[in-house]
Design a protein around this motif. Structure first.
Motif, PDB file in Angstrom:
ATOM      1  N   ALA A 140       0.766  -1.144   0.030  1.00 23.48           N
ATOM      2  CA  ALA A 140       0.149   0.152  -0.172  1.00 23.48           C
ATOM      3  C   ALA A 140       0.937   1.115  -0.167  1.00 23.48           C
ATOM      4  CB  ALA A 140      -1.079   0.108   1.244  1.00 23.48           C
ATOM      5  N   ALA A 141       1.903   1.171   0.909  1.00 22.21           N
ATOM      6  CA  ALA A 141       3.035   2.419   0.739  1.00 22.21           C
ATOM      7  C   ALA A 141       3.586   2.591  -0.528  1.00 22.21           C
ATOM      8  CB  ALA A 141       3.873   2.261   1.852  1.00 22.21           C
ATOM      9  N   LEU A 142       3.861   1.618  -1.219  1.00 21.67           N
ATOM     10  CA  LEU A 142       4.666   1.860  -2.575  1.00 21.67           C
ATOM     11  C   LEU A 142       3.853   2.156  -3.500  1.00 21.67           C
ATOM     12  CD1 LEU A 142       6.935  -1.413  -2.410  1.00 21.67           C
ATOM     13  CD2 LEU A 142       7.337   0.992  -2.250  1.00 21.67           C
ATOM     14  N   ASP A 143       2.382   1.961  -3.257  1.00 22.70           N
ATOM     15  CA  ASP A 143       1.388   2.417  -4.405  1.00 22.70           C
ATOM     16  C   ASP A 143       0.959   3.831  -4.309  1.00 22.70           C
ATOM     17  OD1 ASP A 143       1.288  -0.065  -5.647  1.00 22.70           O
ATOM     18  OD2 ASP A 143      -0.451  -0.559  -4.648  1.00 22.70           O
ATOM     19  N   ALA A 151       0.780  12.634  -8.978  1.00 21.08           N
ATOM     20  CA  ALA A 151      -0.059  11.668  -8.209  1.00 21.08           C
ATOM     21  C   ALA A 151       0.042  10.448  -9.316  1.00 21.08           C
ATOM     22  CB  ALA A 151      -1.425  12.180  -8.080  1.00 21.08           C
ATOM     23  N   ASN A 152       0.162  10.794 -10.364  1.00 18.85           N
ATOM     24  CA  ASN A 152       0.279   9.682 -11.398  1.00 18.85           C
ATOM     25  C   ASN A 152       1.623   8.884 -11.557  1.00 18.85           C
ATOM     26  OD1 ASN A 152       1.697  11.438 -12.754  1.00 18.85           O
ATOM     27  ND2 ASN A 152       0.547  11.224 -14.651  1.00 18.85           N
ATOM     28  N   GLU A 153       2.497   9.311 -10.674  1.00 19.06           N
ATOM     29  CA  GLU A 153       3.848   8.463 -10.622  1.00 19.06           C
ATOM     30  C   GLU A 153       3.972   7.727  -9.475  1.00 19.06           C
ATOM     31  OE1 GLU A 153       8.748   9.638 -10.488  1.00 19.06           O
ATOM     32  OE2 GLU A 153       7.247  10.962 -11.394  1.00 19.06           O
ATOM     33  N   ARG A 154       4.141   6.326  -9.581  1.00 21.09           N
ATOM     34  CA  ARG A 154       3.808   5.667  -8.329  1.00 21.09           C
ATOM     35  C   ARG A 154       5.551   5.424  -7.920  1.00 21.09           C
ATOM     36  NH1 ARG A 154       1.132   0.286  -9.170  1.00 21.09           N
ATOM     37  NH2 ARG A 154       3.038  -0.278  -7.864  1.00 21.09           N
ATOM     38  N   SER A 155       5.755   5.293  -6.631  1.00 28.09           N
ATOM     39  CA  SER A 155       7.190   5.071  -6.034  1.00 28.09           C
ATOM     40  C   SER A 155       7.749   3.917  -6.666  1.00 28.09           C
ATOM     41  CB  SER A 155       7.093   5.185  -4.649  1.00 28.09           C
ATOM     42  OG  SER A 155       8.205   4.501  -3.883  1.00 28.09           O
TER      43      SER A 155
END
Length: 161
Positions: A140-143, A151-155
């Motif tokens: 969840a944290a990585l998402d 906001a559209n770029e994930r970790s």
């Protein structure tokens, strides 16, 4: 699971071996067996814990833990909860959805004792094993978008990703 029978079998094996060797060896063996009992118990517990870890890999997201009840180990099996939850929002097309039946990897995680206690409490409240709770929390944290990122770029993980 009682370890006494296994420890007693080891003690009788030492006695049988020392009987063949003679009186002096028997005396030494008797003096060594009693102090070795706690070491034998510890080694057996380590073997059981390693076995539980291997079984957990096959049960993921369920798990098996070894706990001590007095001086005897006890196995605790946690199965994945059968909870119906609403469908999560679709992941971006660039990221394939996680495969719950995919390969499992091992990470040695050593949190401070106070954090470990909080993790165990949170997992217990959710009715999950610590491993499952950590896996879900990390996923969840990585998402979530990192602070300062669109906001559209994930970790992508890591310190510099």
């Amino acid at each position: 699971m009682e370890l006494d029978g296994y420890v007693d079998r080891l003690r009788s094996q030492f006695a049988a071996i020392s009987d063949v060797a003679g009186e002096d060896v028997r005396d030494v063996a008797e003096r060594l067996v009693t102090p070795l009992e706690s070491t034998v118990r510890l080694v057996l517990l380590e073997a059981l814990a390693a076995a539980a870890d291997e079984i957990t890999l096959d049960l993921a997201p369920g798990s098996v833990h070894v706990r001590l009840h007095g001086s005897d180990p006890e196995f605790v099996v946690a199965t994945a909860p059968a909870v119906s939850t609403p469908e999560p929002p679709a992941t971006p097309a660039t990221t394939p959805p996680p495969d719950p039946d995919g390969p499992v990897a091992r990470i040695n995680f050593r949190p401070p004792e106070h954090l470990k206690s909080r993790i165990e409490e949170a997992a217990g409240r959710d009715g999950l094993s610590v491993n499952t709770w950590l896996s879900r929390t990390v996923a969840a944290a990585l998402d979530q978008p990192a602070p300062g990122r669109p906001a559209n770029e994930r970790s992508r993980g890591g310190w510099f990703g």
